[in-house]
Design an enzyme around this catalytic site. Structure first.
Site, short mmCIF file in Angstrom:
data_model
loop_
_atom_site.label_atom_id
_atom_site.label_comp_id
_atom_site.label_asym_id
_atom_site.label_seq_id
_atom_site.Cartn_x
_atom_site.Cartn_y
_atom_site.Cartn_z
N THR A 12 0.83 -1.21 0.00
CA THR A 12 0.00 0.00 0.00
C THR A 12 0.87 1.26 0.00
OG1 THR A 12 -0.12 -0.39 2.37
CG2 THR A 12 -2.10 -0.87 1.10
N ASP A 13 2.17 1.11 0.35
CA ASP A 13 2.98 2.34 0.47
C ASP A 13 3.14 3.07 -0.86
OD1 ASP A 13 4.77 0.38 -0.46
OD2 ASP A 13 6.39 0.89 0.95
N SER A 56 13.96 -6.44 5.38
CA SER A 56 14.52 -5.15 4.94
C SER A 56 15.96 -4.93 5.36
CB SER A 56 13.67 -3.99 5.45
OG SER A 56 12.41 -4.10 4.90
N SER A 57 16.79 -5.93 5.12
CA SER A 57 18.22 -5.74 5.41
C SER A 57 18.78 -4.66 4.48
CB SER A 57 18.97 -7.05 5.22
OG SER A 57 18.71 -7.58 3.95
N SER A 58 18.29 -4.58 3.25
CA SER A 58 18.84 -3.58 2.32
C SER A 58 18.49 -2.17 2.78
CB SER A 58 18.34 -3.83 0.90
OG SER A 58 16.94 -3.87 0.86
N GLY A 64 17.32 -11.58 2.39
CA GLY A 64 16.28 -12.13 1.53
C GLY A 64 15.10 -12.70 2.31
N ALA A 65 14.98 -12.36 3.59
CA ALA A 65 13.89 -12.90 4.41
C ALA A 65 12.73 -11.92 4.52
CB ALA A 65 14.42 -13.27 5.79
N ASP A 84 10.01 0.69 4.23
CA ASP A 84 11.12 0.02 4.90
C ASP A 84 12.13 1.01 5.47
OD1 ASP A 84 9.71 -2.06 3.88
OD2 ASP A 84 11.23 -2.72 2.45
C1 GAF Z 1 8.93 -4.20 0.06
C2 GAF Z 1 9.08 -2.73 -0.34
F1 GAF Z 1 10.37 -2.33 -0.21
C3 GAF Z 1 8.16 -1.84 0.48
O1 GAF Z 1 8.23 -0.51 0.01
C4 GAF Z 1 6.72 -2.35 0.45
O2 GAF Z 1 6.09 -2.02 -0.76
C5 GAF Z 1 6.66 -3.84 0.74
O3 GAF Z 1 7.56 -4.59 -0.07
C6 GAF Z 1 5.28 -4.40 0.53
O4 GAF Z 1 4.39 -3.82 1.41
O5 GAF Z 1 9.38 -4.41 1.36
#
Ligand code: GAF
Length: 385
Positions: A33-34, A128-130, A124-125, A174
């Site tokens: 949704t972001d 949001s390590s990146s 890759g889990a 993230d």
């Molecule tokens: C990934 C993206 F990086 C986020 O911005 C978001 O869209 C998410 O997927 C899904 O909600 O983490």
């Protein structure tokens, strides 16, 4: 194990100017949704990327990935996307900062820097390590060179870096979560206005448990970008008929039914439903009604799996396997999809038993080991004393 401070000193023969830690994130609800101007409800967690940084004088960037045993050296001016992806997360934000400084004739960054990186966020889990790496580097540069960037500016710059250097047209969630996290609070972010509100998370007898499929989301970036395009397509079709519609926030389910068909219809139906669901879910949270909140997590999974089609058999298996367990309030796939983790709210006294039974089932059905992480919600990116 040696601290990152000592490892930097050993490597470069001087002490780092500072050390920064930036967390991974969970997202309670509000998926995909972001980038559609909706709402998200993420939180920073107890898994981190750590960087130690110090200045140079020769215009080079020396990057050392301690966990991988790799070193890459590049000149700071004229950075372009690199063949090694972890390097892109660093130079992407450096490029953002460098160009921003250049625009004001500021040359602070031009002298270059040394940086060591390590972390315990599983790669890759879907944690949001990146983004954590991008935020750690940018935060460190901001401190080192007094760049006066706000946390929101850094989040936007890290997002832009992901678009230009990593090639993923991600939303802001993230990076926002990594930078703005607060202990024991989830953050409702309005991705249209970028206004945000902290919600205390008091789970009392419950824990947040992540089950890791161990599937590294290989399809993730290409399909992610496709979903984004499909949503843009749907929005455009609706705007042709309804001129007042600016973003998904102005769209009703009736308009989706009326104007769209096939895959674009499915994608947009999910987005409109999910935007509404998050707004109801925060009301559940405010009332402390975690049963109702958990039910919405299952609904989100259903939408992501059947309409948005970003799940995979392993994620579906893990959600279905706990769906009728009375000790599980809610479960769903989390993040971009095609692998990674499910997020579950599980009664503390049942975590061990559920994890054990699920690991055995998963192993039997999918021939893979299941990892799990009992997470706590922690503060966002910060300096380490
Ligand atoms: C990934 C993206 F990086 C986020 O911005 C978001 O869209 C998410 O997927 C899904 O909600 O983490």
């Amino acid at each position: 194990m040696l601290s990152i401070h000592s490892q930097f000193s050993n490597h470069f023969n001087y002490s780092p100017a500072l050390v920064v830690k930036s967390p991974g994130r969970i997202n309670l609800i509000g998926e995909h949704t972001d980038y559609n101007h909706g709402f998200v409800l993420p939180a920073a967690i107890d898994k981190y990327i750590e960087v130690a940084i110090g200045k140079r004088t020769d215009g080079a960037i020396h990057m050392v990935a301690l966990d991988l045993g790799e070193t890459i050296i590049l000149p700071i001016d004229n950075l372009t996307p690199h063949a090694t992806q972890w390097v892109n997360y660093i130079i992407g934000v450096v490029d953002q900062a460098f160009n921003r400084m250049k625009a004001t004739n500021e040359t602070k960054l031009a002298a270059g820097f040394n940086i060591c990186i390590q972390g315990n966020i599983p790669l890759g889990a879907g944690l949001s390590s990146s983004a954590a790496l991008e935020c750690a580097v940018l935060f460190a540069l901001n401190e080192l060179y007094n760049l006066s960037l706000s946390r929101m500016q850094m989040a936007l710059m890290a997002q832009a870096a992901e678009h230009t250097f990593a090639g993923v047209k991600c939303g802001i969630m993230d990076m926002f979560a990594s930078l703005h996290g607060q202990k024991n609070k989830a953050i409702l972010l309005d991705c249209e206005s970028l206004a945000f509100t902290y919600y205390p998370i008091e789970l009392k007898d419950y824990s947040i448990v992540l089950f890791d499929t161990q599937i590294k989301h290989a399809l993730a970036s290409s399909e992610y970008n496709n979903r984004r395009l499909e949503c843009e397509q749907g929005l455009k079709i609706i705007q042709e008929k309804y001129a007042f519609v600016k973003t998904f926030r102005d769209i009703s389910l009736e308009q989706v039914e009326e104007c769209l068909a096939s895959k674009v219809y499915q994608r947009c139906k999910y987005v409109v439903e999910e935007i509404a669901r998050v707004q109801l879910a925060v009301k559940d949270l405010a009332k402390g009604d975690m049963q109702a909140f958990g039910k919405k997590m299952f609904e989100t999974h259903e939408g992501l799996s059947k309409l948005y089609e970003v799940s995979c058999p392993e994620l579906d298996f893990l959600v279905e396997a706990v769906a009728s367990n009375e000790n599980v309030l809610g479960a769903r796939m989390m993040g971009g999809g095609f692998g990674g983790c499910t997020i579950n709210i599980i009664k503390k006294t049942a975590v061990e038993e559920i994890t054990k039974a699920l690991s055995a089932k998963y192993n039997q059905a999918m021939h893979k080991e299941l990892s799990y992480y009992i997470t706590s919600i922690e503060d966002g990116t910060h300096l380490v004393a």
